[in-house]
Design an enzyme around this catalytic site. Structure first.
Site, PDB file in Angstrom:
ATOM      1  N   GLY A  14       9.199  39.122  14.267  1.00  0.00           N
ATOM      2  CA  GLY A  14       9.540  37.986  15.136  1.00  0.00           C
ATOM      3  C   GLY A  14       9.890  38.344  16.564  1.00  0.00           C
ATOM      4  O   GLY A  14      10.623  37.617  17.233  1.00  0.00           O
ATOM      5  N   SER A  15       9.309  39.455  17.090  1.00  0.00           N
ATOM      6  CA  SER A  15       9.670  39.789  18.476  1.00  0.00           C
ATOM      7  C   SER A  15       9.009  38.838  19.466  1.00  0.00           C
ATOM      8  O   SER A  15       9.603  38.516  20.504  1.00  0.00           O
ATOM      9  CB  SER A  15       9.341  41.259  18.795  1.00  0.00           C
ATOM     10  OG  SER A  15       7.955  41.452  18.891  1.00  0.00           O
ATOM     11  N   ASN A  16       7.811  38.365  19.176  1.00  0.00           N
ATOM     12  CA  ASN A  16       7.199  37.356  20.065  1.00  0.00           C
ATOM     13  C   ASN A  16       7.966  36.046  19.998  1.00  0.00           C
ATOM     14  O   ASN A  16       8.173  35.380  21.017  1.00  0.00           O
ATOM     15  CB  ASN A  16       5.727  37.136  19.706  1.00  0.00           C
ATOM     16  CG  ASN A  16       4.844  38.193  20.332  1.00  0.00           C
ATOM     17  OD1 ASN A  16       4.634  38.200  21.542  1.00  0.00           O
ATOM     18  ND2 ASN A  16       4.355  39.107  19.506  1.00  0.00           N
ATOM     19  N   ARG A  67      -4.181  27.245  -0.750  1.00  0.00           N
ATOM     20  CA  ARG A  67      -3.940  27.329   0.702  1.00  0.00           C
ATOM     21  C   ARG A  67      -3.680  25.962   1.319  1.00  0.00           C
ATOM     22  O   ARG A  67      -2.796  25.801   2.158  1.00  0.00           O
ATOM     23  CB  ARG A  67      -5.140  27.982   1.407  1.00  0.00           C
ATOM     24  CG  ARG A  67      -5.197  29.465   1.185  1.00  0.00           C
ATOM     25  CD  ARG A  67      -6.221  30.135   2.099  1.00  0.00           C
ATOM     26  NE  ARG A  67      -6.525  31.458   1.578  1.00  0.00           N
ATOM     27  CZ  ARG A  67      -5.782  32.542   1.787  1.00  0.00           C
ATOM     28  NH1 ARG A  67      -4.703  32.483   2.523  1.00  0.00           N
ATOM     29  NH2 ARG A  67      -6.118  33.697   1.257  1.00  0.00           N
ATOM     30  N   MET A  92       1.090  35.847   8.987  1.00  0.00           N
ATOM     31  CA  MET A  92       0.088  36.636   8.280  1.00  0.00           C
ATOM     32  C   MET A  92      -0.606  35.892   7.142  1.00  0.00           C
ATOM     33  O   MET A  92      -1.035  36.509   6.170  1.00  0.00           O
ATOM     34  CB  MET A  92       0.736  37.921   7.739  1.00  0.00           C
ATOM     35  CG  MET A  92       1.323  38.818   8.807  1.00  0.00           C
ATOM     36  SD  MET A  92       0.101  39.359  10.017  1.00  0.00           S
ATOM     37  CE  MET A  92      -0.785  40.568   9.033  1.00  0.00           C
ATOM     38  N   ILE A  94      -3.786  33.265   6.073  1.00  0.00           N
ATOM     39  CA  ILE A  94      -5.017  32.621   6.532  1.00  0.00           C
ATOM     40  C   ILE A  94      -4.950  31.158   6.119  1.00  0.00           C
ATOM     41  O   ILE A  94      -4.620  30.837   4.973  1.00  0.00           O
ATOM     42  CB  ILE A  94      -6.242  33.333   5.921  1.00  0.00           C
ATOM     43  CG1 ILE A  94      -6.310  34.742   6.512  1.00  0.00           C
ATOM     44  CG2 ILE A  94      -7.518  32.553   6.199  1.00  0.00           C
ATOM     45  CD1 ILE A  94      -7.412  35.597   5.968  1.00  0.00           C
ATOM     46  N   HIS A 111      -2.975  37.881  19.741  1.00  0.00           N
ATOM     47  CA  HIS A 111      -3.641  38.929  18.961  1.00  0.00           C
ATOM     48  C   HIS A 111      -3.587  40.227  19.770  1.00  0.00           C
ATOM     49  O   HIS A 111      -3.869  40.206  20.967  1.00  0.00           O
ATOM     50  CB  HIS A 111      -5.089  38.494  18.703  1.00  0.00           C
ATOM     51  CG  HIS A 111      -5.886  39.473  17.916  1.00  0.00           C
ATOM     52  ND1 HIS A 111      -5.820  39.545  16.537  1.00  0.00           N
ATOM     53  CD2 HIS A 111      -6.749  40.443  18.311  1.00  0.00           C
ATOM     54  CE1 HIS A 111      -6.619  40.513  16.121  1.00  0.00           C
ATOM     55  NE2 HIS A 111      -7.192  41.067  17.171  1.00  0.00           N
ATOM     56  N   GLN A 175       3.548  43.637  26.636  1.00  0.00           N
ATOM     57  CA  GLN A 175       2.766  42.646  27.396  1.00  0.00           C
ATOM     58  C   GLN A 175       2.665  41.310  26.650  1.00  0.00           C
ATOM     59  O   GLN A 175       2.615  40.253  27.263  1.00  0.00           O
ATOM     60  CB  GLN A 175       1.367  43.195  27.714  1.00  0.00           C
ATOM     61  CG  GLN A 175       1.413  44.469  28.542  1.00  0.00           C
ATOM     62  CD  GLN A 175       2.321  44.317  29.758  1.00  0.00           C
ATOM     63  OE1 GLN A 175       2.204  43.346  30.524  1.00  0.00           O
ATOM     64  NE2 GLN A 175       3.231  45.260  29.948  1.00  0.00           N
ATOM     65  N   GLU A 176       2.643  41.382  25.316  1.00  0.00           N
ATOM     66  CA  GLU A 176       2.648  40.129  24.542  1.00  0.00           C
ATOM     67  C   GLU A 176       3.873  39.312  24.914  1.00  0.00           C
ATOM     68  O   GLU A 176       3.810  38.091  25.076  1.00  0.00           O
ATOM     69  CB  GLU A 176       2.664  40.422  23.032  1.00  0.00           C
ATOM     70  CG  GLU A 176       1.421  41.128  22.540  1.00  0.00           C
ATOM     71  CD  GLU A 176       1.433  41.342  21.032  1.00  0.00           C
ATOM     72  OE1 GLU A 176       1.952  40.486  20.304  1.00  0.00           O
ATOM     73  OE2 GLU A 176       0.908  42.380  20.583  1.00  0.00           O
TER      74      GLU A 176
HETATM   75  C1  GRF Z   1       2.029  41.118  17.215  1.00  0.00           C
HETATM   76  O1  GRF Z   1       1.432  42.343  17.536  1.00  0.00           O
HETATM   77  C2  GRF Z   1       1.027  40.006  17.352  1.00  0.00           C
HETATM   78  O2  GRF Z   1       0.070  40.238  18.353  1.00  0.00           O
HETATM   79  C3  GRF Z   1       0.344  39.999  16.013  1.00  0.00           C
HETATM   80  O3  GRF Z   1       1.361  40.300  15.095  1.00  0.00           O
HETATM   81  C4  GRF Z   1       2.391  41.023  15.740  1.00  0.00           C
HETATM   82  C5  GRF Z   1       3.655  40.250  15.532  1.00  0.00           C
HETATM   83  O4  GRF Z   1       4.785  40.925  15.992  1.00  0.00           O
HETATM   84  N1  GRF Z   1      -0.326  38.741  15.778  1.00  0.00           N
HETATM   85  P1  GRF Z   1       6.166  40.159  16.065  1.00  0.00           P
HETATM   86  O5  GRF Z   1       6.476  39.646  14.677  1.00  0.00           O
HETATM   87  O6  GRF Z   1       6.022  39.048  17.060  1.00  0.00           O
HETATM   88  O7  GRF Z   1       7.149  41.193  16.512  1.00  0.00           O
END
Ligand code: GRF
Length: 216
Positions: A14-16, A67, A92, A94, A111, A175-176
């Site tokens: 969950g860092s993003n 699903r 994660m 689909i 991504h 960068q994300e």
């Molecule tokens: C990130 O690298 C994102 O690009 C990919 O999964 C990873 C998730 O990382 N889709 P986090 O859980 O946001 O730290």
């Protein structure tokens, strides 16, 4: 003006998500994180969200027979929180076709490669194995095909001698955390227009939808 209500879907760290929560704490940020949904009850990101007073919901895929039933349960959780825009952040699972259809134009992903290169899993490993000199991340709309929707913005980083999957992933991840809050801001400001496979970000120079970090 009312803030855009964003739902974030996670499965892990969950860092993003945390970067989005941090951005949304600024008074002038045009979006708020209305809820975080995880398909895994033990996702570490859930505790981060709760610590930031963001509502969390777990919808375990294991509790749903297929699903689409799972997708509908996730959508119901989002709707209960008044979500208008859905952001995937390390989610994660689909989807069945139902979910991207239901949220068409209001569902994005980040991504860790410069799409369309390197789809699927272990993409930093794929980039290293291919010997590319640049990699990065891509924010894109989610469509029925995996890692294939219209590209909104990208951030590029160098691949340097001696890089491992871990060092390259960490460089891309930094960068994300810059790119995703920017993209959500643009969406909330109504700047993003999709024309077939092409995305225009109105009022933002095309060059500003590519970040480049020379940091190795
Ligand atoms: C990130 O690298 C994102 O690009 C990919 O999964 C990873 C998730 O990382 N889709 P986090 O859980 O946001 O730290």
């Amino acid at each position: 003006m009312a803030k855009l209500r964003v739902g974030v879907l996670i499965s892990g760290r969950g860092s993003n998500m945390a970067a989005l929560i941090r951005a949304a704490e600024a008074a002038d940020y045009p979006a708020e994180i209305a809820c975080v949904v995880s398909n895994k009850p033990d996702a570490p990101g859930l505790a981060l969200a709760a610590a930031a007073n963001v509502p969390t919901v777990t919808v375990s895929h294991r509790d749903h027979p297929d699903r689409e039933v799972f997708d509908r349960a996730v959508a119901a959780a989002l709707e209960r929180h008044g979500v208008e825009f859905v952001v995937l952040a390390g989610f994660m699972r689909i989807f069945s076709p139902w979910f991207p259809t239901r949220w068409a134009g209001r569902l994005i992903n980040i991504h860790p490669s410069l799409l369309p290169a390197f789809k699927g899993l272990h993409v930093q490993r794929q980039a290293l194995d291919a010997g590319v000199r640049l990699s990065g991340c891509t924010a894109h709309f989610v469509t029925l095909d995996l890692d294939s929707g219209p590209i909104i913005a990208q951030a590029a980083v160098p691949v340097v001698a001696g890089d491992t999957e871990e060092t390259l992933s960490a460089r891309i991840l930094r960068q994300e955390h810059r790119l995703y809050p920017l993209v959500v801001r643009w969406f909330a400001e109504g700047r993003i227009a999709v024309d077939g496979e092409k995305v225009a970000v109105q009022g933002v120079p095309r060059g500003a939808t590519l970040l480049f970090s020379p940091e190795a």
